[in-house]
Design a protein around this motif. Sequence first.
Motif, PDB file in Angstrom:
ATOM      1  N   PHE A  29     -11.861 -41.632  -5.396  1.00  0.00           N
ATOM      2  CA  PHE A  29     -11.735 -42.638  -6.363  1.00  0.00           C
ATOM      3  C   PHE A  29     -12.751 -42.825  -7.277  1.00  0.00           C
ATOM      4  N   ALA A  30     -13.750 -42.301  -7.489  1.00  0.00           N
ATOM      5  CA  ALA A  30     -14.640 -41.982  -8.489  1.00  0.00           C
ATOM      6  C   ALA A  30     -14.146 -41.232  -9.510  1.00  0.00           C
ATOM      7  N   ALA A  31     -13.339 -40.102  -9.051  1.00  0.00           N
ATOM      8  CA  ALA A  31     -12.788 -39.109  -9.965  1.00  0.00           C
ATOM      9  C   ALA A  31     -11.712 -39.930 -10.604  1.00  0.00           C
ATOM     10  N   LEU A  32     -10.927 -40.644 -10.116  1.00  0.00           N
ATOM     11  CA  LEU A  32      -9.594 -41.366 -10.734  1.00  0.00           C
ATOM     12  C   LEU A  32     -10.076 -42.233 -11.708  1.00  0.00           C
ATOM     13  N   GLU A  44      -4.749 -45.245 -14.915  1.00  0.00           N
ATOM     14  CA  GLU A  44      -5.558 -44.455 -14.204  1.00  0.00           C
ATOM     15  C   GLU A  44      -4.803 -43.710 -13.010  1.00  0.00           C
ATOM     16  N   MET A  45      -4.131 -44.430 -12.250  1.00  0.00           N
ATOM     17  CA  MET A  45      -3.485 -44.060 -11.304  1.00  0.00           C
ATOM     18  C   MET A  45      -2.333 -43.186 -11.518  1.00  0.00           C
ATOM     19  N   ARG A  46      -1.818 -43.735 -12.652  1.00  0.00           N
ATOM     20  CA  ARG A  46      -0.652 -42.805 -13.278  1.00  0.00           C
ATOM     21  C   ARG A  46      -0.909 -41.516 -13.640  1.00  0.00           C
ATOM     22  N   LYS A  47      -1.946 -41.102 -14.148  1.00  0.00           N
ATOM     23  CA  LYS A  47      -2.485 -39.928 -14.726  1.00  0.00           C
ATOM     24  C   LYS A  47      -2.839 -39.116 -13.443  1.00  0.00           C
ATOM     25  N   ALA A  48      -3.286 -39.716 -12.177  1.00  0.00           N
ATOM     26  CA  ALA A  48      -3.697 -38.972 -11.248  1.00  0.00           C
ATOM     27  C   ALA A  48      -2.144 -38.585 -10.573  1.00  0.00           C
ATOM     28  N   GLU A  50       0.533 -37.969 -12.045  1.00  0.00           N
ATOM     29  CA  GLU A  50       1.279 -37.089 -12.937  1.00  0.00           C
ATOM     30  C   GLU A  50       0.706 -35.604 -12.691  1.00  0.00           C
ATOM     31  N   SER A  51      -0.615 -35.663 -12.443  1.00  0.00           N
ATOM     32  CA  SER A  51      -1.406 -34.509 -12.110  1.00  0.00           C
ATOM     33  C   SER A  51      -1.188 -33.807 -10.779  1.00  0.00           C
ATOM     34  N   PHE A  52      -0.712 -34.603  -9.953  1.00  0.00           N
ATOM     35  CA  PHE A  52      -0.048 -34.168  -8.410  1.00  0.00           C
ATOM     36  C   PHE A  52       1.062 -33.639  -8.783  1.00  0.00           C
ATOM     37  N   ARG A  53       2.045 -33.823  -9.591  1.00  0.00           N
ATOM     38  CA  ARG A  53       3.248 -33.319  -9.909  1.00  0.00           C
ATOM     39  C   ARG A  53       4.180 -33.313  -8.539  1.00  0.00           C
ATOM     40  N   LEU A  54       3.919 -34.362  -7.948  1.00  0.00           N
ATOM     41  CA  LEU A  54       4.751 -34.216  -6.443  1.00  0.00           C
ATOM     42  C   LEU A  54       6.115 -34.757  -6.905  1.00  0.00           C
ATOM     43  N   ILE A  55       6.507 -35.469  -7.807  1.00  0.00           N
ATOM     44  CA  ILE A  55       8.112 -35.746  -8.033  1.00  0.00           C
ATOM     45  C   ILE A  55       8.522 -34.803  -9.138  1.00  0.00           C
ATOM     46  N   GLU A  56       7.951 -34.158 -10.077  1.00  0.00           N
ATOM     47  CA  GLU A  56       8.132 -33.245 -10.863  1.00  0.00           C
ATOM     48  C   GLU A  56       8.513 -31.730 -10.348  1.00  0.00           C
ATOM     49  N   THR A  57       8.338 -31.670  -9.291  1.00  0.00           N
ATOM     50  CA  THR A  57       8.828 -30.320  -8.745  1.00  0.00           C
ATOM     51  C   THR A  57       9.496 -30.581  -7.139  1.00  0.00           C
ATOM     52  N   HIS A  58      10.134 -29.672  -7.114  1.00  0.00           N
ATOM     53  CA  HIS A  58      11.150 -29.415  -5.794  1.00  0.00           C
ATOM     54  C   HIS A  58      11.027 -28.007  -5.229  1.00  0.00           C
ATOM     55  N   LEU A  70      10.683 -41.869 -13.471  1.00  0.00           N
ATOM     56  CA  LEU A  70       9.342 -41.465 -12.925  1.00  0.00           C
ATOM     57  C   LEU A  70       8.709 -43.069 -13.025  1.00  0.00           C
ATOM     58  N   ALA A  71       8.550 -43.832 -14.211  1.00  0.00           N
ATOM     59  CA  ALA A  71       7.975 -45.073 -14.321  1.00  0.00           C
ATOM     60  C   ALA A  71       8.169 -46.122 -13.182  1.00  0.00           C
ATOM     61  N   LYS A  72       9.626 -46.091 -12.403  1.00  0.00           N
ATOM     62  CA  LYS A  72       9.510 -46.788 -11.441  1.00  0.00           C
ATOM     63  C   LYS A  72       8.877 -46.482 -10.155  1.00  0.00           C
ATOM     64  N   ILE A  73       9.080 -45.152 -10.179  1.00  0.00           N
ATOM     65  CA  ILE A  73       8.524 -44.555  -8.777  1.00  0.00           C
ATOM     66  C   ILE A  73       6.755 -44.846  -8.906  1.00  0.00           C
ATOM     67  N   TYR A  74       6.441 -44.389 -10.081  1.00  0.00           N
ATOM     68  CA  TYR A  74       4.827 -44.548 -10.026  1.00  0.00           C
ATOM     69  C   TYR A  74       4.491 -46.151  -9.906  1.00  0.00           C
ATOM     70  N   ASP A  75       5.172 -46.990 -10.714  1.00  0.00           N
ATOM     71  CA  ASP A  75       4.924 -48.431 -10.214  1.00  0.00           C
ATOM     72  C   ASP A  75       4.972 -48.779  -9.041  1.00  0.00           C
ATOM     73  N   GLY A  76       6.029 -48.346  -8.423  1.00  0.00           N
ATOM     74  CA  GLY A  76       6.157 -48.712  -6.895  1.00  0.00           C
ATOM     75  C   GLY A  76       4.886 -48.263  -6.202  1.00  0.00           C
ATOM     76  N   ILE A  77       4.501 -46.973  -6.341  1.00  0.00           N
ATOM     77  CA  ILE A  77       3.403 -46.591  -5.563  1.00  0.00           C
ATOM     78  C   ILE A  77       2.156 -47.299  -5.686  1.00  0.00           C
ATOM     79  N   PHE A  78       1.909 -47.876  -7.147  1.00  0.00           N
ATOM     80  CA  PHE A  78       0.960 -48.627  -7.742  1.00  0.00           C
ATOM     81  C   PHE A  78       0.923 -49.854  -6.901  1.00  0.00           C
TER      82      PHE A  78
END
Length: 140
Positions: A29-32, A44-48, A50-58, A70-78
């Motif tokens: 949490f502190a790192a994010l 801040e959560m979106r940067k995290a 994006e760094s995980f690249r869970l959705i951008e790779t298969h 991607l924005a919809k997915i990240y917003d839903g997770i948030f």
Amino acid sequence: MGVVIIDGSTVRDFVNDQNEFNKSINERFAALDLNSDGVLSKSEMRKAFESFRLIETHFGADVATPPEELAKIYDGIFESFDGDKNGTVDLEEFRSEMKKIMLAIADGLGSCPIQMVLEDDGGSFLKQAADLEASKVSSV
């Protein structure tokens, strides 16, 4: 990178060890929390995410996901992390959601051990779970 063997009980034991789990969650949490205001913003959560690249790779190969998707997915997770719907995620909300995620992973793994290659940087909760189990085994 390191190779670990884990199963659901490895992950569940990590989550149930409140000291270790909370320490790991607090550190992540502190790192994010880039501006150190005690809450995570959507950006801040979106940067995290994006760094995980869970959705951008298969399976290790890059895939082109349209930015609006991607924005919809990240917003839903948030939104799932933002339990009180106030537009930020505090430490307790983050801890609660991460606990649910880790227990879901434990359920998915079940009792069959699997071998995984994980980063050694200490940032992976699964690696921390495996390290905790290894420390308990080596101290016996």
